[in-house]
Enzyme design. Sequence first.
Site, mmCIF file in Angstrom:
data_model
loop_
_atom_site.group_PDB
_atom_site.id
_atom_site.type_symbol
_atom_site.label_atom_id
_atom_site.label_comp_id
_atom_site.label_asym_id
_atom_site.label_seq_id
_atom_site.Cartn_x
_atom_site.Cartn_y
_atom_site.Cartn_z
ATOM 1 C CD GLU A 164 -3.572 -5.695 4.332
ATOM 2 O OE1 GLU A 164 -4.366 -4.834 4.777
ATOM 3 O OE2 GLU A 164 -2.348 -5.529 4.286
ATOM 4 C CD GLU B 199 -2.956 -1.059 2.327
ATOM 5 O OE1 GLU B 199 -2.811 -0.194 3.209
ATOM 6 O OE2 GLU B 199 -3.933 -1.820 2.290
#
Length: 494
Positions: free
Chosen positions: A392, A171
């Site tokens: 995720e 991320e």
Amino acid sequence: PNPDTATGRVEMPQGFLWGTATAAYQVEGAARTDGRRDSIWDTFSTIPGAVINGDDGTDACDHYHRYREDVALMRDLHLGAYRFSTSWARVHPDGGAVNPAGLAFYDRLVDELLSADLLPWLTLYHWDLPQALEEAGGWTNRDTAYRFAEYAVTMHEALGDRVGVWTTLNEPWCSAFLGYTAGVHAPGRQSRPDGLAAAHHLMLAHGLGIQALRERAPAANLGLTLNFTVADPVDPADPADVDAARRIDGQFNRIFLDPILRGEYPADVLEDVAPYGLLDHVRDGDLDIISTPIDTLGVNYYNGGAVSALPQESGSGGGGTRPEGVREADDAAPVRETSSPHPAADGVHTHSRGLPLTDMGWEVQPEGLTRLLVRLQEEYTGPRGVAMYVTENGAAFPDVVGPDGAVDDQDRLSFIDGHLRATKDAIDAGADVRGYFAWSLLDNFEWALGYTKRFGIVRVDYETQERTVKSSGRWYATVARDNVIPARDDTTRP
Ligand code: GBH
């Protein structure tokens, strides 16, 4: 959504990979052990008001000492893979010389995983830059990207004989824009130019890391994980709302997707961020490095949002459906002033759609994941033969501990169930999605929200470090064992 997959029994494709994910600073603890030095999160956590309750990751889940127990737990849950990150500040405490004592932890962890038949899925960077490198400018300093490539080589030399899946970054949007523009994450800077500089240098680090790894491990599975949003215009017929959604999509998703998978920044994003100097950091050849081919795109999805050029009228849309015990997001927010993460989305407003909310205040919208995966397949990964994994997905809810110590988290179970069904819908529509990692194995240090938010399918008692598998964890174990999502009305569900 497909009516067949909405509630019935769903078989996942053969060989689908089931796992859970964690990150070093969120679970390891042992922050001063075996030569580890501060990362930016150790420093950030000391700023008054930066992290709720003044929490930090000094002890976290003590995974550093309890990894054997945690690996055994994963094996008991029938999982096939463990997505974890390594701590740069353990391995290169000052950003320079290698610390063998810190590196040795990952040796032990990987061996333990392999002997339990779990695939090690290694992420090199999940937000914990060595503080020494931040003092040299952090991600706004181009040199940090080269230091990252050295760190990748260190890890590969130590573990390349046993680790076959390498993720460079987790991320980068969060690292760049929550860390350097909003200031809600470490290092806590609040600058639009700094966020954009960080984004570019993070991508450069990714590309240099992939090149270094590919040279040493031509057959390895290499990639990175991005977090995505699905921005929908409140009124699809209103050009101003459509433009608001375009900006969010551009500055959240495409600003990373296009350089990495297409070798160019999107023209509209460059125009939006033109005042903030992004191009000052882009040198000849950078985009070739950044777009070095990868094998896997990790997809992290939590929620989308409805956006508009006008603020929501009070009363319309409602505040979302909050399950009992779920607070307003702001009640638990850290007290420090923060800014918007988006460098050029002033005047874009998010509207509530009245959907259910998690304890983070995020809307529950599984069909957003279906649309996201199908779009990624068609526009980015498919044409390049890049596989996708959901690396995720999960939810925070305020768990209730029963008198027997049990945690019957039907809300989290339903969340994961819904998103697995959404993943299957995307696969049926042609998306090449090969696995799913629940966030998270354990309740852990939820960054600026400290230990107040629980994402685990396993509960952690932070007083005793005792682990208790929640209903969602027992259910997930049967899904992993059978490769099947059981019918929703299955009365045997834990
Ligand atoms: C992940 O990031 C992290 O990788 C992980 O470490 C973390 O513990 C986990 O999620 C849970 O937070 O504008 O209010 O709709 C999550 C990235 C970015 C997801 C912002 C939600 C939009 C929030 N997040 N995003 S909102």
